[in-house]
Design a protein around this motif. Structure first.
Motif, PDB file in Angstrom:
ATOM      1  N   ASP A   2     -43.832  60.557  27.188  1.00 51.25           N
ATOM      2  CA  ASP A   2     -42.601  60.578  26.508  1.00 51.25           C
ATOM      3  C   ASP A   2     -42.533  62.351  25.876  1.00 51.25           C
ATOM      4  O   ASP A   2     -43.512  62.726  25.608  1.00 51.25           O
ATOM      5  N   VAL A   3     -41.312  62.645  26.006  1.00 54.40           N
ATOM      6  CA  VAL A   3     -40.981  64.198  25.285  1.00 54.40           C
ATOM      7  C   VAL A   3     -40.500  64.011  24.166  1.00 54.40           C
ATOM      8  O   VAL A   3     -39.120  63.283  24.158  1.00 54.40           O
ATOM      9  N   ILE A   4     -40.860  64.330  23.039  1.00 54.38           N
ATOM     10  CA  ILE A   4     -40.314  64.014  21.752  1.00 54.38           C
ATOM     11  C   ILE A   4     -40.049  65.452  21.121  1.00 54.38           C
ATOM     12  O   ILE A   4     -40.791  66.388  21.081  1.00 54.38           O
ATOM     13  N   SER A   5     -38.529  65.410  20.853  1.00 54.52           N
ATOM     14  CA  SER A   5     -38.076  66.645  19.905  1.00 54.52           C
ATOM     15  C   SER A   5     -37.890  66.569  18.463  1.00 54.52           C
ATOM     16  O   SER A   5     -37.355  65.313  18.395  1.00 54.52           O
ATOM     17  N   VAL A   6     -38.335  67.074  17.671  1.00 54.50           N
ATOM     18  CA  VAL A   6     -38.002  66.848  15.931  1.00 54.50           C
ATOM     19  C   VAL A   6     -37.415  68.153  15.412  1.00 54.50           C
ATOM     20  O   VAL A   6     -37.759  69.313  15.642  1.00 54.50           O
ATOM     21  N   VAL A   7     -36.482  68.154  14.731  1.00 54.67           N
ATOM     22  CA  VAL A   7     -35.910  68.822  13.677  1.00 54.67           C
ATOM     23  C   VAL A   7     -35.963  68.369  12.427  1.00 54.67           C
ATOM     24  O   VAL A   7     -35.611  67.434  11.814  1.00 54.67           O
ATOM     25  N   LEU A   8     -36.778  69.260  11.623  1.00 54.61           N
ATOM     26  CA  LEU A   8     -36.971  68.720  10.278  1.00 54.61           C
ATOM     27  C   LEU A   8     -36.819  69.950   9.374  1.00 54.61           C
ATOM     28  O   LEU A   8     -37.204  70.890   9.467  1.00 54.61           O
ATOM     29  N   PRO A   9     -36.238  69.931   8.160  1.00 52.26           N
ATOM     30  CA  PRO A   9     -36.288  70.715   7.171  1.00 52.26           C
ATOM     31  C   PRO A   9     -37.684  71.230   6.611  1.00 52.26           C
ATOM     32  O   PRO A   9     -38.398  70.669   6.624  1.00 52.26           O
ATOM     33  N   HIS A  10     -37.814  72.571   6.665  1.00 53.47           N
ATOM     34  CA  HIS A  10     -39.216  72.945   6.253  1.00 53.47           C
ATOM     35  C   HIS A  10     -39.785  72.473   4.705  1.00 53.47           C
ATOM     36  O   HIS A  10     -38.547  72.525   3.856  1.00 53.47           O
ATOM     37  N   PRO A  11     -40.830  72.085   4.417  1.00 47.43           N
ATOM     38  CA  PRO A  11     -41.195  71.760   3.215  1.00 47.43           C
ATOM     39  C   PRO A  11     -41.044  73.033   2.247  1.00 47.43           C
ATOM     40  O   PRO A  11     -41.050  74.134   2.671  1.00 47.43           O
ATOM     41  N   PRO A  12     -41.139  72.889   0.812  1.00 50.00           N
ATOM     42  CA  PRO A  12     -40.803  73.983   0.059  1.00 50.00           C
ATOM     43  C   PRO A  12     -42.154  74.947   0.180  1.00 50.00           C
ATOM     44  O   PRO A  12     -43.078  74.390   0.647  1.00 50.00           O
ATOM     45  N   ARG A  13     -41.846  76.167  -0.025  1.00 50.81           N
ATOM     46  CA  ARG A  13     -43.091  77.319   0.131  1.00 50.81           C
ATOM     47  C   ARG A  13     -43.930  76.957  -1.113  1.00 50.81           C
ATOM     48  O   ARG A  13     -43.898  76.166  -2.088  1.00 50.81           O
ATOM     49  N   ASP A  14     -45.311  77.525  -0.766  1.00 51.26           N
ATOM     50  CA  ASP A  14     -46.064  77.451  -1.922  1.00 51.26           C
ATOM     51  C   ASP A  14     -46.041  78.237  -3.343  1.00 51.26           C
ATOM     52  O   ASP A  14     -46.433  77.879  -4.053  1.00 51.26           O
ATOM     53  N   THR A  15     -44.925  79.077  -3.204  1.00 51.87           N
ATOM     54  CA  THR A  15     -44.733  80.013  -4.359  1.00 51.87           C
ATOM     55  C   THR A  15     -44.339  78.959  -5.684  1.00 51.87           C
ATOM     56  O   THR A  15     -43.663  78.265  -5.308  1.00 51.87           O
ATOM     57  N   GLU A  16     -45.003  79.134  -6.488  1.00 53.32           N
ATOM     58  CA  GLU A  16     -44.582  78.260  -7.875  1.00 53.32           C
ATOM     59  C   GLU A  16     -43.129  78.876  -8.267  1.00 53.32           C
ATOM     60  O   GLU A  16     -42.815  79.806  -8.479  1.00 53.32           O
ATOM     61  N   ILE A  17     -42.294  77.550  -8.492  1.00 52.74           N
ATOM     62  CA  ILE A  17     -40.853  78.115  -9.021  1.00 52.74           C
ATOM     63  C   ILE A  17     -40.916  77.421 -10.375  1.00 52.74           C
ATOM     64  O   ILE A  17     -41.051  76.340 -10.570  1.00 52.74           O
ATOM     65  N   TYR A  18     -40.532  78.531 -11.192  1.00 52.80           N
ATOM     66  CA  TYR A  18     -40.399  77.987 -12.772  1.00 52.80           C
ATOM     67  C   TYR A  18     -38.846  78.077 -12.955  1.00 52.80           C
ATOM     68  O   TYR A  18     -38.081  78.880 -12.635  1.00 52.80           O
ATOM     69  N   PRO A  19     -38.449  76.934 -13.545  1.00 56.78           N
ATOM     70  CA  PRO A  19     -37.106  76.703 -13.949  1.00 56.78           C
ATOM     71  C   PRO A  19     -36.583  77.671 -14.840  1.00 56.78           C
ATOM     72  O   PRO A  19     -37.145  78.236 -15.634  1.00 56.78           O
ATOM     73  N   GLU A  20     -35.410  78.419 -14.756  1.00 59.58           N
ATOM     74  CA  GLU A  20     -35.004  79.091 -15.463  1.00 59.58           C
ATOM     75  C   GLU A  20     -33.477  78.791 -15.984  1.00 59.58           C
ATOM     76  O   GLU A  20     -32.894  78.327 -14.937  1.00 59.58           O
ATOM     77  N   ASP A  21     -33.163  78.966 -17.212  1.00 57.98           N
ATOM     78  CA  ASP A  21     -31.727  78.575 -17.690  1.00 57.98           C
ATOM     79  C   ASP A  21     -30.603  79.798 -17.348  1.00 57.98           C
ATOM     80  O   ASP A  21     -30.290  80.670 -18.198  1.00 57.98           O
ATOM     81  N   ILE A  22     -30.140  79.663 -15.993  1.00 55.79           N
ATOM     82  CA  ILE A  22     -29.238  80.802 -15.604  1.00 55.79           C
ATOM     83  C   ILE A  22     -27.929  80.031 -15.420  1.00 55.79           C
ATOM     84  O   ILE A  22     -27.912  79.204 -14.736  1.00 55.79           O
ATOM     85  N   PRO A  23     -26.793  80.515 -15.740  1.00 56.79           N
ATOM     86  CA  PRO A  23     -25.727  80.014 -15.666  1.00 56.79           C
ATOM     87  C   PRO A  23     -25.202  80.089 -14.004  1.00 56.79           C
ATOM     88  O   PRO A  23     -25.234  81.003 -13.399  1.00 56.79           O
ATOM     89  N   LEU A  24     -24.770  78.800 -13.491  1.00 52.73           N
ATOM     90  CA  LEU A  24     -24.239  78.621 -12.369  1.00 52.73           C
ATOM     91  C   LEU A  24     -23.039  78.436 -12.063  1.00 52.73           C
ATOM     92  O   LEU A  24     -22.369  77.486 -12.880  1.00 52.73           O
ATOM     93  N   ASP A  25     -22.080  78.688 -11.291  1.00 51.51           N
ATOM     94  CA  ASP A  25     -20.959  78.187 -10.944  1.00 51.51           C
ATOM     95  C   ASP A  25     -20.912  77.130  -9.663  1.00 51.51           C
ATOM     96  O   ASP A  25     -21.289  77.398  -8.548  1.00 51.51           O
ATOM     97  N   ILE A  26     -20.535  75.810 -10.318  1.00 58.30           N
ATOM     98  CA  ILE A  26     -20.863  74.655  -9.232  1.00 58.30           C
ATOM     99  C   ILE A  26     -19.572  73.981  -9.072  1.00 58.30           C
ATOM    100  O   ILE A  26     -19.180  73.081 -10.109  1.00 58.30           O
ATOM    101  N   PRO A  27     -18.878  74.228  -8.144  1.00 61.57           N
ATOM    102  CA  PRO A  27     -17.481  73.629  -8.016  1.00 61.57           C
ATOM    103  C   PRO A  27     -17.476  72.120  -7.770  1.00 61.57           C
ATOM    104  O   PRO A  27     -16.361  71.576  -7.778  1.00 61.57           O
ATOM    105  N   TYR A  28     -18.572  71.862  -7.030  1.00 62.04           N
ATOM    106  CA  TYR A  28     -18.824  70.324  -6.679  1.00 62.04           C
ATOM    107  C   TYR A  28     -20.176  69.969  -6.855  1.00 62.04           C
ATOM    108  O   TYR A  28     -20.913  70.385  -6.479  1.00 62.04           O
ATOM    109  N   GLU A  29     -20.464  68.552  -7.299  1.00 59.12           N
ATOM    110  CA  GLU A  29     -21.672  67.882  -7.236  1.00 59.12           C
ATOM    111  C   GLU A  29     -21.808  66.591  -7.139  1.00 59.12           C
ATOM    112  O   GLU A  29     -20.790  65.971  -7.781  1.00 59.12           O
TER     113      GLU A  29
END
Length: 345
Positions: free
Chosen positions: A74-101
């Motif tokens: 069998d020939v299997i092809s897969v497309v997956l989103p990459h997992p998050p990077r190893d870099t630690e991500i710190y939440p910051e209270d930065i205003p965002l313009d969010i037209p839809y959610e």
């Protein structure tokens, strides 16, 4: 230096794992989700099942169910989103313009000057830092530490719309649309020169041999990745032209490199030569006028105006657009006034 860092961001196609697996001749019958768990590093069974449901796992070119049992050859092809990077991500209270959610995704109208993802010398103040704070009240995502999912990016000094996946299913479903180039994206750009007619730009985009900070367009497939941009003239000002660009592919600096390759670089794009007077008169008044325009719009004149895609859950076509930001709009108003004045002379 910042522009070189910007190039460390991958093409949109590189945000996805694209795997091709040929099953060994001695492989016993085994459910494909279990088979892929053993073959794809850090892939949970849930993540693989989402991919199968989204149609991003094919066996011999055909979509299958999670219960499918792999067979030898069998020939299997897969497309997956990459997992998050190893870099630690710190939440910051930065205003965002969010037209839809909603429960699956959100649309962000990114301002110029904001880096999308943390990287070398840009660990804070990014869109992802802001999203991590915005998502702080949401449940943790398995294997994702509650972090938002990116399926595409725009350059630091480009303004406009981005879609963000809020859960694994949405991320996978949106990733497939980007990978298949079925997402509709239109950009507004102000370019140097009088663009005579609508057209398309194609070629292989790779790093320039002369300057590693910029991308170049080649005819040789060994030097880059295939890219396609369509453009349509919206308004002419004699020395500059307002155009709409529609992307088929999502290469690093694609629009910027493409337009520079046809001698119409973006207005005030310092990396691709648009931050100097390329068309116009030699009079000092004109030079001062252009300098004033540069001061109003201190970045490349590029805005991601619209996005269209199929919603992961409702399967309905969704379309979003956002007006030009003030810096871009005010620059256009100056060019309109200048053109009107020249016509009265």
């Amino acid at each position: 230096m910042a522009d070189d860092l910007e190039l460390q961001e991958p093409d949109e196609q590189d945000l996805f794992e694209h795997l091709r697996i040929v099953v060994d001749n001695g492989q016993a019958l085994l459910r494909i989700d279990k088979f892929l768990m053993n073959r794809i590093e850090n892939a949970s069974r849930n993540r693989i099942q989402h991919a199968i449901t989204a149609g991003t796992v094919l066996v011999n070119g055909q979509q299958i169910k999670a219960s499918y049992k792999v067979k030898p050859s069998d020939v299997i092809s897969v497309v997956l989103p990459h997992p998050p990077r190893d870099t630690e991500i710190y939440p910051e209270d930065i205003p965002l313009d969010i037209p839809y959610e909603d429960d699956d995704l959100l649309i962000v109208n990114k301002s110029a000057g904001m880096v999308v993802h943390p990287g070398y010398n840009n660990y804070t103040g990014t869109l992802v830092n802001a999203l991590a704070h915005h998502f702080s009240s949401f449940p943790q995502l398995p294997g994702n530490d509650g972090r938002p999912g990116l399926v595409h990016r725009i350059d630091k000094d480009t303004s406009g719309l981005l879609v963000i996946g809020k859960n694994e299913w949405a991320l996978t479903y949106l990733a497939k649309q980007f990978f298949d180039h079925s997402i509709s994206r239109k950009y507004i750009a102000l370019v140097w020169g009088d663009v005579l007619q609508d057209g398309s730009i194609t070629g292989y985009i790779g790093r320039s041999a002369k300057d590693r900070k910029v991308m170049a367009v080649y005819d040789d497939p060994d030097k880059g990745k295939w890219s396609v941009t369509h453009y349509h003239v919206l308004e002419r000002f004699g020395y500059v032209t307002l155009i709409e660009c529609q992307l088929e592919t999502g290469r690093t600096h694609q629009i910027r490199a493409h337009l520079q390759s046809i001698s119409h670089p973006l207005f005030n794009d310092a990396v691709y030569g648009g931050n100097r007077i390329l068309k116009g008169t030699v009079f000092s008044k004109y030079r001062q006028f252009v300098d004033n325009c540069f001061a109003l719009l201190p970045r490349q004149a590029l805005h991601a105006q619209s996005l269209g895609f199929i919603h992961p859950t409702s399967k309905k076509k969704m379309e979003f657009s956002t007006p030009l930001p003030d810096d871009f709009r005010l620059c256009l108003e100056k060019w309109r006034a200048y053109t009107s004045w020249k016509e009265l002379e």
